[in-house]
Scaffold this active site. Sequence first.
Site, short mmCIF file in Angstrom:
data_model
loop_
_atom_site.label_atom_id
_atom_site.label_comp_id
_atom_site.label_asym_id
_atom_site.label_seq_id
_atom_site.Cartn_x
_atom_site.Cartn_y
_atom_site.Cartn_z
N CYS A 136 0.83 -1.21 0.00
CA CYS A 136 0.00 0.00 0.00
C CYS A 136 0.86 1.25 0.00
CB CYS A 136 -0.92 -0.01 1.22
SG CYS A 136 -1.93 1.48 1.33
N CYS A 139 -0.39 4.11 2.12
CA CYS A 139 -0.23 3.94 3.58
C CYS A 139 1.21 4.23 3.98
CB CYS A 139 -0.55 2.51 4.01
SG CYS A 139 -2.04 1.82 3.33
N ASP A 140 2.16 3.72 3.20
CA ASP A 140 3.56 3.70 3.65
C ASP A 140 4.50 4.60 2.85
OD1 ASP A 140 2.81 1.77 5.51
OD2 ASP A 140 3.03 0.17 4.05
#
Length: 313
Positions: A136, A139-140
């Site tokens: 992701c 997300c990261d």
Amino acid sequence: MAQFSTKCLIIGSGPAGYTAAIYAARANLKPLLLEGPVPGGQLTTTTEVENFPGYPNGVMGPQLMEDLRSQAQRFDADLRTGLATAVDFAKRPLEVTVDGRDTVLAETVIIATGATARYLGLDDEQKYLGMGVSACATCDGFFYRNRTVAVVGGGDTACEEALYLATLAEKVYLIVRKPYLRASKVMQKRVLENPKIQILFNTNTLGLFGEEVVEGAHLVEHAGTDKEDKFDIAIDGFFLAIGHTPNTEIFKGSLDMDEAGFIKVKGSSTATSVPGVFAAGDVADPDYKQAVVAAGSGCRAALDAERFILENE
Ligand code: NDP
């Protein structure tokens, strides 16, 4: 242990689940919707959504899901946190176990459990999970500002993630196993024109290396041919974007599915192989996998459930 009864149980909280809840609630079915571990589903881990009708300037994925959730709440859909852990569709009413302890008895069930990101299956992916390996980018990606990263895949997701990472990272490799991208033309153009992105066509990943965190990847170009070339790249982050697997594990043996685990539906309806059980969204969609398609099928599932209840009352 608690037991609940409902005319309509909806499992899953992506665009399909929330749309089914809006329609079922407005049809006075008083639906109970189980929001799993990631309320909002896959769109909560994406950035801007430009192709959902009604948002001419685009909308952030998490905001879109919050809007759909609020709309379901407005009509008094009963939204609860819980994970469906087992089903017994041989019984009437249909029985679903939640979190291994509670039971929901339902006249109809709408399955909208979506799909989960796929990994290559390399041991190193598990070894470095959270230490440079991610599925992701949104997300990261933040952790890779001014660093070098690689994205694996040649579809729209891979292109979208590469473009997003290019706004943060210094350099982005896009590792594509075929000699072409599968992504839509508009995404291909954006990736090809981005100076920070280098596409490695005909390339597969053999492994990852690094002391404690990812420091690089072992790659092979033209594997198995006389042009085969093994080489390493130095990277700080390795992002998977190679498609998704439907979340249907708990329904195996209870419903008909295809070889990949997608739930089979009858004709143009959302009816599954069990009367009263309907499937909506990515869990039954190996082809389109679009939020708007999922929302549309959530609507159809609620209408199918409503009709089923009327016919069986
Ligand atoms: P896709 O199935 O479209 O693409 C998966 C990609 O991963 C392909 O390039 C595939 O390669 C590659 N791949 C699969 N397995 C491996 C493997 N073992 N090793 C290396 N590469 C592998 O999935 P997406 O998630 O990209 O997209 C799913 C759907 O969602 C599509 O319909 C897409 O259009 C849509 N989508 C739309 C977006 C938008 O419009 N904004 C954004 C994101 C997704 P190969 O081509 O060789 O099979």
